[in-house]
Design a protein around this motif. Sequence first.
Motif, PDB file in Angstrom:
ATOM      1  N   SER A  24      -6.418 -37.941   6.369  1.00 43.43           N
ATOM      2  CA  SER A  24      -6.668 -38.354   7.748  1.00 43.43           C
ATOM      3  C   SER A  24      -6.299 -37.153   8.614  1.00 43.43           C
ATOM      4  N   THR A  25      -6.618 -37.209   9.894  1.00 40.21           N
ATOM      5  CA  THR A  25      -6.438 -35.994  10.703  1.00 40.21           C
ATOM      6  C   THR A  25      -5.505 -36.163  11.895  1.00 40.21           C
ATOM      7  N   GLN A  26      -4.949 -37.380  12.060  1.00 40.42           N
ATOM      8  CA  GLN A  26      -4.152 -37.634  13.269  1.00 40.42           C
ATOM      9  C   GLN A  26      -2.649 -37.559  13.041  1.00 40.42           C
ATOM     10  N   LYS A  27      -2.233 -37.264  11.814  1.00 37.05           N
ATOM     11  CA  LYS A  27      -0.787 -37.300  11.534  1.00 37.05           C
ATOM     12  C   LYS A  27      -0.194 -35.913  11.781  1.00 37.05           C
ATOM     13  N   THR A  28       0.296 -35.238  10.722  1.00 36.65           N
ATOM     14  CA  THR A  28       0.882 -33.905  10.976  1.00 36.65           C
ATOM     15  C   THR A  28      -0.159 -32.903  11.474  1.00 36.65           C
ATOM     16  N   LEU A  29      -1.447 -33.182  11.223  1.00 37.04           N
ATOM     17  CA  LEU A  29      -2.484 -32.235  11.667  1.00 37.04           C
ATOM     18  C   LEU A  29      -2.771 -32.357  13.169  1.00 37.04           C
ATOM     19  N   ARG A  30      -2.330 -33.436  13.780  1.00 37.82           N
ATOM     20  CA  ARG A  30      -2.334 -33.602  15.235  1.00 37.82           C
ATOM     21  C   ARG A  30      -3.739 -33.645  15.853  1.00 37.82           C
TER      22      ARG A  30
END
Length: 436
Positions: free
Chosen positions: A224-230
């Motif tokens: 997914s792209t909303q966690k640590t990747l912000r």
Amino acid sequence: MNPCLEISDPDVFALLHREAQRQQDSIELIASANFTSRAVLEATGSILTNKVVEGYPGRRYFSGCEYVDALENLAIERAKELFGATYANLEPYTGSQANHAVYLTVLKPGDRILGMDLGHGGHLSHGAKFTMTGKIYDCHFYKVDPETERLDYDQILAQAKDIRPKLIIAGASSYPRMIDFQRFREIADEVGAYLLADIAHICGLIAAGLHPSPVPYAHFVTTSTQKTLRGPRSGMILMGEHSAAEFARKIDSAVFPGVQGAVHVHAIAAKAVMLKEAMSESFAAYQRQNLENSQILAEDLIARGFRLVSGGTDNHLMLLDLSQQGITGKEAEDRLASVKITVNKNLLPYDSQKPTVCSGIRVGTSAITTRGFGSEEMHRIADLIDTMLSDEPTVNTIAKVQAEVSQLCRLHPHIDSIYEQNGDRFTLESQYQLQN
Ligand code: DSN
């Protein structure tokens, strides 16, 4: 066209306003949470929502795709560069959708999967029996070692030899230690399985070089792209050179039309922005601070008598076992919520509680690090958690903690990325002010 949300729909506007205020006034410790930049928000809420698109750049089912083709190609190239991948698919709506596309590519109904047990840190989409994955495939699970509470790779190999899965999944939602993807590939090779690395929680750390990358080892990498990747709430699939040669077209078809319909081009634009940000030195510095904050908070909590699963953390999250404090995860979540500190109750390895109660909580530092919280604030947060959980808090204690939470949040405002502080007005309508 209505001028702005505040006028066209005051009810929705009011709720967004209240949510923005809640975000500003809370200390967000949910490990999967983060705050995107204004640029990512702007792309997410952009006019790209208006464009209907199916297929891939250069092979679309609708016309008028010249700019969205360029956007998707830009995002693909950035993803490949950032992660050293040969193939990137930016179309998955979420990390779970990315996983489903991989399953559709290499599995038939009834085929065996070996993934991490949900109660030991795994993810719902890795085969939990009440999910689509669990209903379609024959799902088996490895657990952490009962003593070390860490992955035991010899044990996973023995289980894989016994089960003979077609797919092994390495990756977790609540595992605080590094994952040895090379070892997982050796296990997969030994039993003739494909390896999927789901890096949803740690992909920002991987992008910053702070956790070994699975791209050279795993057949498929999803996130997914909303966690640590912000980034925006979305997903992505990556492959290294060898898998790309064999599976590029197959993964493309599995994503669309296999498990999804029209492309969310607005999310692809936001992911392109996210990827550019993640290539910057400031992003690497953010991730270093994230890890440092996580270490400090873990050490402080241990010093205050909390037991951490596996004895600590190597990443942005930790699991607190609250049995010594004599409260459940649910009680802890509720107590902390009452002072605007948000965490989630979490099952611990070999937990005897129900998933709706749990014996522990999961705590993460990604969101507060984005807000600029540093080592000094970690000491204060450890104190606040200790005050709220070690003893039944009195009315006076709760008031004191609330005041401190409020002060910490005022010191580190994030609200600028949500709306203008001075006018209380969402400002993304500027994109409609085109020259005629
Ligand atoms: N996967 C869930 C989590 O880790 O919190 C939500 O994205």
